[in-house]
Design an enzyme around this catalytic site. Structure first.
Site, PDB file in Angstrom:
ATOM      1  N   ASP A 100      10.347   2.982   6.815  1.00 16.41           N
ATOM      2  CA  ASP A 100      10.001   1.591   7.089  1.00 16.41           C
ATOM      3  C   ASP A 100      11.038   1.026   8.063  1.00 16.41           C
ATOM      4  OD1 ASP A 100       8.129  -0.627   5.271  1.00 16.41           O
ATOM      5  OD2 ASP A 100       9.599  -1.407   6.685  1.00 16.41           O
ATOM      6  N   THR A 124      -3.083  -4.332   9.009  1.00 15.56           N
ATOM      7  CA  THR A 124      -3.979  -4.591  10.150  1.00 15.56           C
ATOM      8  C   THR A 124      -4.452  -6.041  10.052  1.00 15.56           C
ATOM      9  OG1 THR A 124      -5.722  -3.543   8.821  1.00 15.56           O
ATOM     10  CG2 THR A 124      -4.773  -2.246  10.607  1.00 15.56           C
ATOM     11  N   THR A 132      -6.912  -0.465   7.034  1.00 13.57           N
ATOM     12  CA  THR A 132      -8.303  -0.861   7.222  1.00 13.57           C
ATOM     13  C   THR A 132      -8.562  -1.186   8.684  1.00 13.57           C
ATOM     14  OG1 THR A 132      -8.362  -1.761   4.992  1.00 13.57           O
ATOM     15  CG2 THR A 132     -10.113  -2.450   6.505  1.00 13.57           C
ATOM     16  N   CYS A 187      -7.056  -8.362   2.777  1.00 14.92           N
ATOM     17  CA  CYS A 187      -8.288  -7.555   2.867  1.00 14.92           C
ATOM     18  C   CYS A 187      -9.543  -8.405   3.059  1.00 14.92           C
ATOM     19  CB  CYS A 187      -8.447  -6.690   1.617  1.00 14.92           C
ATOM     20  SG  CYS A 187      -7.379  -5.237   1.590  1.00 14.92           S
ATOM     21  N   VAL A 245       0.829  -1.207   0.000  1.00 15.47           N
ATOM     22  CA  VAL A 245       0.000   0.000   0.000  1.00 15.47           C
ATOM     23  C   VAL A 245       0.865   1.260   0.000  1.00 15.47           C
ATOM     24  CG1 VAL A 245      -1.690   1.346   1.313  1.00 15.47           C
ATOM     25  CG2 VAL A 245      -1.929  -1.132   1.132  1.00 15.47           C
TER      26      VAL A 245
END
Length: 409
Positions: free
Chosen positions: A25, A84, A119, A259, A7
């Protein structure tokens, strides 16, 4: 930009075409690879990445990658794009978000904006993440700093629907912040933006996008189980039904990834906190989570019908990534097939030209081959419909296709 994965990197690259961007990162190997213009996720091609890379942080447009916290302290907008996941009991794991929020809190200045893309369930940004930033920074929310939420809409492996071509939801913790966040994304997203009235609305919109897909896929997965018992070709049924203008074109298969196989649990958990048990959402999850075991049992049944001894048999599984033509192995459900087959005493060989063997070994303790083995097999399972498998001749007594190929373009 905190997080340079599937992402974060595409978004950082896009913003870097107009703004000075510092990509942060904690993975040293990842940062070093990106500095050389190499993206192992294949989301940004190397030439495109190298076109925006710069070797120092300054005011010129471009992308500078680092793992040094001091090099992001002068930023005024922080975009969090960490994963997540769920834990082994399918409970939301906000640890990456908490750690990213702590990181932001250490460098945040007055007037800065923190935008989350991960998310989450409705309320997570303001109820879970912001308190961490306040505690770490000593600053007050909506007085000293502000927040936004713009859920990611990255589709790994999709070279047609890239980040700038997908309409973006935006939101802010105050009306003024919402306008600023929206203007920022609108400056690079060619497909346009949609400014949601609140962060909670934007969070809820994201989490239902994938929950809706999950439920629809669960429906056709259940249809496959029914039609298999009736001896009816499910794909032929869906093709016939698809001639109606408003029939939704979903196909059966394994539902993994970062997802669709995860997000419904976030919504379900929050619903239960409010005293509501979501029946349809969790029923869909149960159906989809059972598909790996179902595929393995169907293969075993077919082997028995064909007179192929199951125990000690050799089965080839083609594909280990969670979807076709993509190296992403996060939450892949192919491992469920492999584990179930091994319960039957089957010797399983996995071949995937897209996946990274070291990553698969680390995540699942499975060995894979990146080149096609020449030896014959008792059965072959086409688990992932990579284009590389389209014209392959299978040297097996039995072939089971979990997913069919997309029509050739």
């Amino acid at each position: 930009m905190l997080g340079l994965g599937y992402v974060g990197l595409p978004l950082a690259r896009l913003f870097a075409t107009k703004y000075p961007v510092v990509g942060f990162d904690i993975n040293e190997t990842r940062v070093n690879e990106l500095k050389t213009g190499e993206d192992r996720t294949l989301e940004v091609d190397n030439a495109t990445l190298r076109a925006v890379l710069k070797n120092e942080s300054n005011d010129a447009a471009g992308l500078y990658c680092t793992r040094d916290l001091n090099e992001i302290k002068d930023c005024t907008i922080y975009i969090v794009t960490v994963p997540t996941p769920v834990d082994k009991n399918n409970r939301p794991d906000l640890t990456p978000l908490y750690k990213a929020s702590e990181t932001v809190g250490k460098v945040l200045g007055r007037g800065d904006i923190v935008i989350y893309e991960s998310t989450v369930y409705p309320g997570a940004t303001e109820e879970d993440c912001i308190p961490v930033i306040e505690k770490t920074s000593g600053l007050l929310f909506n007085k000293d700093f502000f927040a936004g939420y713009s859920p990611e809409r990255i589709n790994p492996g999709d070279k047609e629907h890239t980040v700038e071509k997908i309409k973006k939801i935006t939101s802010g913790s105050t009306p003024e912040t919402g306008e600023r966040v929206n203007a920022l994304y609108a400056s690079v997203i060619t497909a346009g933006t949609h400014l949601a009235p609140t962060i909670r609305v934007a969070e809820a919109a994201k989490v239902i996008e994938n929950s809706q897909r999950d439920i629809n896929i669960a429906f056709v997965n259940e249809l496959k189980k029914i039609f298999d018992k009736m001896g009816i070709d499910t794909n032929a049924v869906l093709e016939a039904a698809g001639t109606k203008w408003n029939f939704l074109p979903f196909k059966p298969g394994l539902v993994g990834g970062h997802c669709i196989g995860v997000d419904p649990y976030y919504l379900a958990q929050k619903a239960q906190e409010y005293g509501y048990h979501p029946e349809i959402i969790l029923a869909g999850r149960r159906v989809n989570d059972s598909m790996g075991q179902y595929v393995a049992s169907e293969v075993v049944k077919q082997m028995i019908r064909e007179g192929i001894p199951v125990k000690g048999s050799n089965v080839l599984v083609l594909g280990i990534t969670f979807k076709e033509n993509c190296p992403d192995v996060r939450n892949t459900k192919v491992v469920d097939i492999v584990r179930e087959l091994r319960e039957y005493g089957v010797n399983v060989t996995i071949h995937d030209p897209w996946a990274n063997p070291a990553e698969v070994k680390h995540e699942y303790n499975l060995d894979i081959l990146t080149s096609m083995p020449a030896t014959p097999f008792d059965a072959t399972i086409l688990a992932v419909a990579h284009e590389a498998f389209r014209d392959m001749t299978f040297n097996s007594k039995l072939v089971y296709r979990v997913k069919t190929f997309a029509p050739a373009r």
